[in-house]
Motif scaffolding. Structure first.
Motif, PDB file in Angstrom:
ATOM      1  N   LEU A   1       0.823  -1.211   0.000  1.00 21.06           N
ATOM      2  CA  LEU A   1       0.000   0.000   0.000  1.00 21.06           C
ATOM      3  C   LEU A   1       0.858   1.262   0.000  1.00 21.06           C
ATOM      4  O   LEU A   1       0.535   2.245  -0.692  1.00 21.06           O
ATOM      5  N   GLU A   2       1.941   1.254   0.756  1.00 20.60           N
ATOM      6  CA  GLU A   2       2.823   2.414   0.742  1.00 20.60           C
ATOM      7  C   GLU A   2       3.468   2.596  -0.628  1.00 20.60           C
ATOM      8  O   GLU A   2       3.655   3.721  -1.103  1.00 20.60           O
ATOM      9  N   CYS A   3       3.795   1.491  -1.280  1.00 21.92           N
ATOM     10  CA  CYS A   3       4.331   1.562  -2.644  1.00 21.92           C
ATOM     11  C   CYS A   3       3.316   2.189  -3.591  1.00 21.92           C
ATOM     12  O   CYS A   3       3.666   3.016  -4.431  1.00 21.92           O
ATOM     13  N   VAL A   4       2.059   1.797  -3.459  1.00 18.98           N
ATOM     14  CA  VAL A   4       1.019   2.320  -4.341  1.00 18.98           C
ATOM     15  C   VAL A   4       0.900   3.835  -4.202  1.00 18.98           C
ATOM     16  O   VAL A   4       0.913   4.579  -5.186  1.00 18.98           O
ATOM     17  N   GLY A   5       0.765   4.314  -2.966  1.00 19.42           N
ATOM     18  CA  GLY A   5       0.636   5.746  -2.755  1.00 19.42           C
ATOM     19  C   GLY A   5       1.856   6.515  -3.234  1.00 19.42           C
ATOM     20  O   GLY A   5       1.740   7.591  -3.842  1.00 19.42           O
ATOM     21  N   THR A   6       3.033   5.957  -3.002  1.00 21.05           N
ATOM     22  CA  THR A   6       4.273   6.625  -3.393  1.00 21.05           C
ATOM     23  C   THR A   6       4.433   6.641  -4.906  1.00 21.05           C
ATOM     24  O   THR A   6       4.842   7.650  -5.493  1.00 21.05           O
ATOM     25  N   MET A   7       4.123   5.523  -5.562  1.00 19.49           N
ATOM     26  CA  MET A   7       4.181   5.486  -7.029  1.00 19.49           C
ATOM     27  C   MET A   7       3.216   6.488  -7.648  1.00 19.49           C
ATOM     28  O   MET A   7       3.537   7.161  -8.634  1.00 19.49           O
ATOM     29  N   GLU A   8       2.014   6.576  -7.093  1.00 17.83           N
ATOM     30  CA  GLU A   8       1.017   7.499  -7.642  1.00 17.83           C
ATOM     31  C   GLU A   8       1.519   8.939  -7.583  1.00 17.83           C
ATOM     32  O   GLU A   8       1.357   9.715  -8.539  1.00 17.83           O
ATOM     33  N   ALA A   9       2.141   9.315  -6.471  1.00 16.08           N
ATOM     34  CA  ALA A   9       2.654  10.674  -6.341  1.00 16.08           C
ATOM     35  C   ALA A   9       3.817  10.921  -7.298  1.00 16.08           C
ATOM     36  O   ALA A   9       3.913  11.990  -7.918  1.00 16.08           O
ATOM     37  N   ALA A  10       4.721   9.946  -7.437  1.00 19.33           N
ATOM     38  CA  ALA A  10       5.853  10.098  -8.353  1.00 19.33           C
ATOM     39  C   ALA A  10       5.372  10.255  -9.784  1.00 19.33           C
ATOM     40  O   ALA A  10       5.882  11.098 -10.546  1.00 19.33           O
ATOM     41  N   LEU A  11       4.374   9.470 -10.159  1.00 26.13           N
ATOM     42  CA  LEU A  11       3.846   9.553 -11.515  1.00 26.13           C
ATOM     43  C   LEU A  11       3.125  10.884 -11.728  1.00 26.13           C
ATOM     44  O   LEU A  11       3.274  11.521 -12.778  1.00 26.13           O
ATOM     45  N   GLY A  12       2.357  11.328 -10.731  1.00 23.21           N
ATOM     46  CA  GLY A  12       1.680  12.609 -10.833  1.00 23.21           C
ATOM     47  C   GLY A  12       2.654  13.760 -10.962  1.00 23.21           C
ATOM     48  O   GLY A  12       2.436  14.706 -11.737  1.00 23.21           O
ATOM     49  N   GLN A  13       3.753  13.721 -10.186  1.00 24.12           N
ATOM     50  CA  GLN A  13       4.786  14.741 -10.280  1.00 24.12           C
ATOM     51  C   GLN A  13       5.376  14.793 -11.682  1.00 24.12           C
ATOM     52  O   GLN A  13       5.589  15.875 -12.258  1.00 24.12           O
ATOM     53  N   THR A  14       5.609  13.620 -12.265  1.00 25.84           N
ATOM     54  CA  THR A  14       6.212  13.549 -13.596  1.00 25.84           C
ATOM     55  C   THR A  14       5.253  14.045 -14.668  1.00 25.84           C
ATOM     56  O   THR A  14       5.651  14.779 -15.583  1.00 25.84           O
ATOM     57  N   VAL A  15       3.994  13.667 -14.576  1.00 28.70           N
ATOM     58  CA  VAL A  15       2.999  14.131 -15.548  1.00 28.70           C
ATOM     59  C   VAL A  15       2.895  15.652 -15.509  1.00 28.70           C
ATOM     60  O   VAL A  15       2.827  16.324 -16.557  1.00 28.70           O
TER      61      VAL A  15
ATOM     62  N   HIS B   1      14.339  19.461  -7.022  1.00 25.17           N
ATOM     63  CA  HIS B   1      13.175  18.904  -7.707  1.00 25.17           C
ATOM     64  C   HIS B   1      12.469  17.927  -6.761  1.00 25.17           C
ATOM     65  O   HIS B   1      13.109  17.107  -6.115  1.00 25.17           O
ATOM     66  N   ASP B   2      11.147  18.006  -6.686  1.00 23.52           N
ATOM     67  CA  ASP B   2      10.407  17.220  -5.692  1.00 23.52           C
ATOM     68  C   ASP B   2      10.336  15.728  -6.002  1.00 23.52           C
ATOM     69  O   ASP B   2       9.982  14.937  -5.116  1.00 23.52           O
ATOM     70  N   LEU B   3      10.650  15.323  -7.231  1.00 23.74           N
ATOM     71  CA  LEU B   3      10.466  13.917  -7.602  1.00 23.74           C
ATOM     72  C   LEU B   3      11.197  12.972  -6.665  1.00 23.74           C
ATOM     73  O   LEU B   3      10.684  11.902  -6.322  1.00 23.74           O
ATOM     74  N   HIS B   4      12.402  13.359  -6.230  1.00 26.63           N
ATOM     75  CA  HIS B   4      13.191  12.453  -5.400  1.00 26.63           C
ATOM     76  C   HIS B   4      12.518  12.129  -4.067  1.00 26.63           C
ATOM     77  O   HIS B   4      12.824  11.110  -3.449  1.00 26.63           O
ATOM     78  N   VAL B   5      11.604  12.987  -3.623  1.00 28.43           N
ATOM     79  CA  VAL B   5      10.909  12.729  -2.362  1.00 28.43           C
ATOM     80  C   VAL B   5      10.235  11.356  -2.415  1.00 28.43           C
ATOM     81  O   VAL B   5      10.279  10.586  -1.445  1.00 28.43           O
ATOM     82  N   TRP B   6       9.613  11.040  -3.552  1.00 30.61           N
ATOM     83  CA  TRP B   6       8.880   9.781  -3.664  1.00 30.61           C
ATOM     84  C   TRP B   6       9.733   8.652  -4.239  1.00 30.61           C
ATOM     85  O   TRP B   6       9.632   7.518  -3.788  1.00 30.61           O
ATOM     86  N   THR B   7      10.581   8.963  -5.217  1.00 32.73           N
ATOM     87  CA  THR B   7      11.317   7.871  -5.851  1.00 32.73           C
ATOM     88  C   THR B   7      12.366   7.261  -4.927  1.00 32.73           C
ATOM     89  O   THR B   7      12.579   6.043  -4.952  1.00 32.73           O
ATOM     90  N   MET B   8      13.008   8.072  -4.087  1.00 32.52           N
ATOM     91  CA  MET B   8      13.972   7.489  -3.163  1.00 32.52           C
ATOM     92  C   MET B   8      13.272   6.655  -2.095  1.00 32.52           C
ATOM     93  O   MET B   8      13.810   5.656  -1.614  1.00 32.52           O
ATOM     94  N   ARG B   9      12.050   7.048  -1.745  1.00 31.45           N
ATOM     95  CA  ARG B   9      11.272   6.207  -0.823  1.00 31.45           C
ATOM     96  C   ARG B   9      10.915   4.875  -1.481  1.00 31.45           C
ATOM     97  O   ARG B   9      10.876   3.831  -0.809  1.00 31.45           O
ATOM     98  N   LEU B  10      10.630   4.907  -2.775  1.00 31.43           N
ATOM     99  CA  LEU B  10      10.355   3.654  -3.482  1.00 31.43           C
ATOM    100  C   LEU B  10      11.546   2.706  -3.373  1.00 31.43           C
ATOM    101  O   LEU B  10      11.374   1.492  -3.196  1.00 31.43           O
ATOM    102  N   GLN B  11      12.751   3.251  -3.458  1.00 28.30           N
ATOM    103  CA  GLN B  11      13.935   2.404  -3.334  1.00 28.30           C
ATOM    104  C   GLN B  11      14.037   1.786  -1.939  1.00 28.30           C
ATOM    105  O   GLN B  11      14.404   0.613  -1.793  1.00 28.30           O
ATOM    106  N   ALA B  12      13.699   2.565  -0.922  1.00 31.71           N
ATOM    107  CA  ALA B  12      13.731   2.022   0.446  1.00 31.71           C
ATOM    108  C   ALA B  12      12.706   0.910   0.615  1.00 31.71           C
ATOM    109  O   ALA B  12      12.982  -0.142   1.212  1.00 31.71           O
ATOM    110  N   LEU B  13      11.502   1.124   0.091  1.00 33.83           N
ATOM    111  CA  LEU B  13      10.452   0.117   0.210  1.00 33.83           C
ATOM    112  C   LEU B  13      10.827  -1.157  -0.545  1.00 33.83           C
ATOM    113  O   LEU B  13      10.494  -2.272  -0.115  1.00 33.83           O
ATOM    114  N   ARG B  14      11.504  -1.006  -1.667  1.00 33.51           N
ATOM    115  CA  ARG B  14      11.907  -2.173  -2.458  1.00 33.51           C
ATOM    116  C   ARG B  14      12.935  -3.030  -1.735  1.00 33.51           C
ATOM    117  O   ARG B  14      13.039  -4.236  -1.999  1.00 33.51           O
ATOM    118  N   LEU B  15      13.712  -2.427  -0.835  1.00 34.89           N
ATOM    119  CA  LEU B  15      14.746  -3.170  -0.116  1.00 34.89           C
ATOM    120  C   LEU B  15      14.241  -3.780   1.190  1.00 34.89           C
ATOM    121  O   LEU B  15      14.852  -4.718   1.716  1.00 34.89           O
TER     122      LEU B  15
END
Length: 312
Positions: free
Chosen positions: A181-195, A276-290
Motif C-alpha cells: 500500500l505504501e508503494c502504491v501511494g508513493t508510485m502514484e505521487a511520483a507519476l503525478g509529479q512527472t505528468v 526537484h520534488d520527484l526524489h521525495v517519492w522515488t527514493m522512498r520507493l527504493q527504500a520500500l523495495r529493499l
C-alpha cells in the motif's frame, strides 16, 4: 469488493487528505529528511482525528485503514502509519506505543523509523516479538532514502517478549500488505509529479507530454500502478491472506522499479536533484523495495503460499 469507495470511506479520505494538506507534502518531507526527522506533528494530528487507533478500536475496517495508509504515502507523510494502523493491530492484542518500527532477523540493515521508535516489532521465523525502546536507542543512520533510519542491534532484536503462536506469520502477512500500500501511494505521487512536469516542459514548441512515445511510457506506468493498487486493496479487503499479500507486495515492488526508472528518465537529469520534488517519492520507493528482503523474498513467500513449503 466494490471499486468505488462507499460514503463512509469518502468522508474518511476527505478528512485525512484535509489533514495531510496541512501536515504533509514534499516541502515538509524534504525539510524533515535534511535532519533525519520524524513527523511527530503529523502523528499527533492523525491520533487527535481518531485515525491512529481506529483499527484497534474497531472503528475502521481493514480496507478503511488501507486507504489511509495509501493516502499518507501519496502525501509523503513521514510517520509510521503502515506499522501503526495495519501491522500492530494484527499482531498485538493491546495498543502499543508509537512510533513503531519493524525489523526481521533475516534481512539486517537500516530500519525505517527505528531511531525514533518506542516499539519494535521483530520477525524471527515463526515468532514475532515486541521490544520496548527509548527514542534514540537505535542510532541514527544517515541515508538518502527520504525516511528516517536507525540501526537495530542483534541484542535488541533478541529482546522483548514473544507475541505468541502464529505471531510471526501474522506479522509477515500484514507487513507485506503495508509495504504494498505504501508503494502504491508513493508510485502514484511520483507519476503525478512527472505528468505535471511533462505538461509544462516544452520541446519543438510542444509540451513533452504530447509526444506519443512519452504517452506510451506513462500509460505503462499507470497500468502497473493500477494493478498494484487493486491487488493491495483486494488483499486488505480479505484481511491479508498469505498468498494475496505476497502477490501484492511482489507485484508492487517490481512495478516500483519500473516507475522509478521511467519517472526519472522522463524528467531528465533534474529529477535527481534536490531542488526537484520527484526524489521525495522515488527514493522512498527504493527504500520500500529493499525492506523485508526485497521482492525476491515476497516472490518466495508467494510460491510457498501457493504451492507449499517454507519460503527460503
Amino acid at each position: 469488493m466494490d471499486f468505488e469507495p462507499d460514503d463512509d470511506q469518502r468522508e474518511i479520505l476527505a478528512a485525512v487528505e484535509a489533514l495531510l494538506a496541512r501536515h504533509a507534502g514534499a516541502t515538509r518531507a524534504i525539510a524533515l529528511a535534511e535532519q533525519g526527522g520524524y513527523d511527530e506533528a503529523l502523528d499527533r494530528a492523525l491520533a487527535d482525528a481518531g485515525f491512529a487507533d481506529g483499527a484497534q478500536s474497531g472503528d475502521l475496517s481493514t480496507l478503511d485503514s488501507a486507504l489511509i495508509v495509501e493516502a499518507v504515502a501519496r502525501a509523503a507523510g513521514t510517520c509510521a502509519i503502515g506499522a501503526g494502523l495495519l501491522v500492530a493491530p494484527a499482531v498485538c492484542a493491546e495498543p502499543i506505543a508509537g512510533p513503531i518500527a519493524i525489523a526481521t532477523t533475516t534481512a539486517p540493515g537500516p530500519v525505517r523509523y527505528a531511531h525514533h521508535a518506542r516499539s519494535l516489532l521483530v520477525l524471527d521465523g515463526p515468532d514475532a516479538r515486541l521490544v520496548a525502546l527509548e527514542p534514540g536507542a537505535c542510532p541514527r543512520v544517515v541515508s538518502n532514502f527520504g525516511y528516517p533510519m536507525g540501526a537495530v542491534t542483534r541484542a535488541q532484536m533478541q529482546g522483548g517478549r514473544s507475541l505468541g503462536p502464529g505471531s510471526g506469520e501474522r506479522l509477515a502477512r500484514w507487513w507485506r500488505l503495508a509495504l504494498a500500500l505504501e508503494c502504491v501511494g508513493t508510485m502514484e505521487a511520483a507519476l503525478g509529479q512527472t505528468v505535471g512536469y511533462l505538461k509544462t516542459r516544452r520541446q519543438f514548441d510542444r509540451a513533452i507530454g504530447s509526444f506519443q512515445a512519452v504517452q506510451h511510457r506513462l500509460a505503462e506506468c499507470a497500468i502497473q500502478l493500477e494493478a498494484s493498487r487493486w491487488l493491495a486493496r483486494e488483499a486488505a479487503h480479505h484481511a491479508a491472506p498469505a498468498e494475496a499479500v505476497a502477490s501484492a507486495a511482489a507485484y508492487a515492488l517490481a512495478a516500483a522499479g519500473q516507475v522509478f526508472a521511467e519517472t526519472h528518465q522522463l524528467s531528465g537529469a533534474i529529477g535527481f536533484t534536490r531542488e526537484h520534488d520527484l526524489h521525495v517519492w522515488t527514493m522512498r520507493l527504493q527504500a520500500l523495495r529493499l525492506e523485508f528482503g526485497g521482492d525476491v523474498a515476497h516472490r518466495r513467500a508467494l510460491v510457498s503460499a501457493r504451492w507449499g513449503g517454507a519460503p527460503r
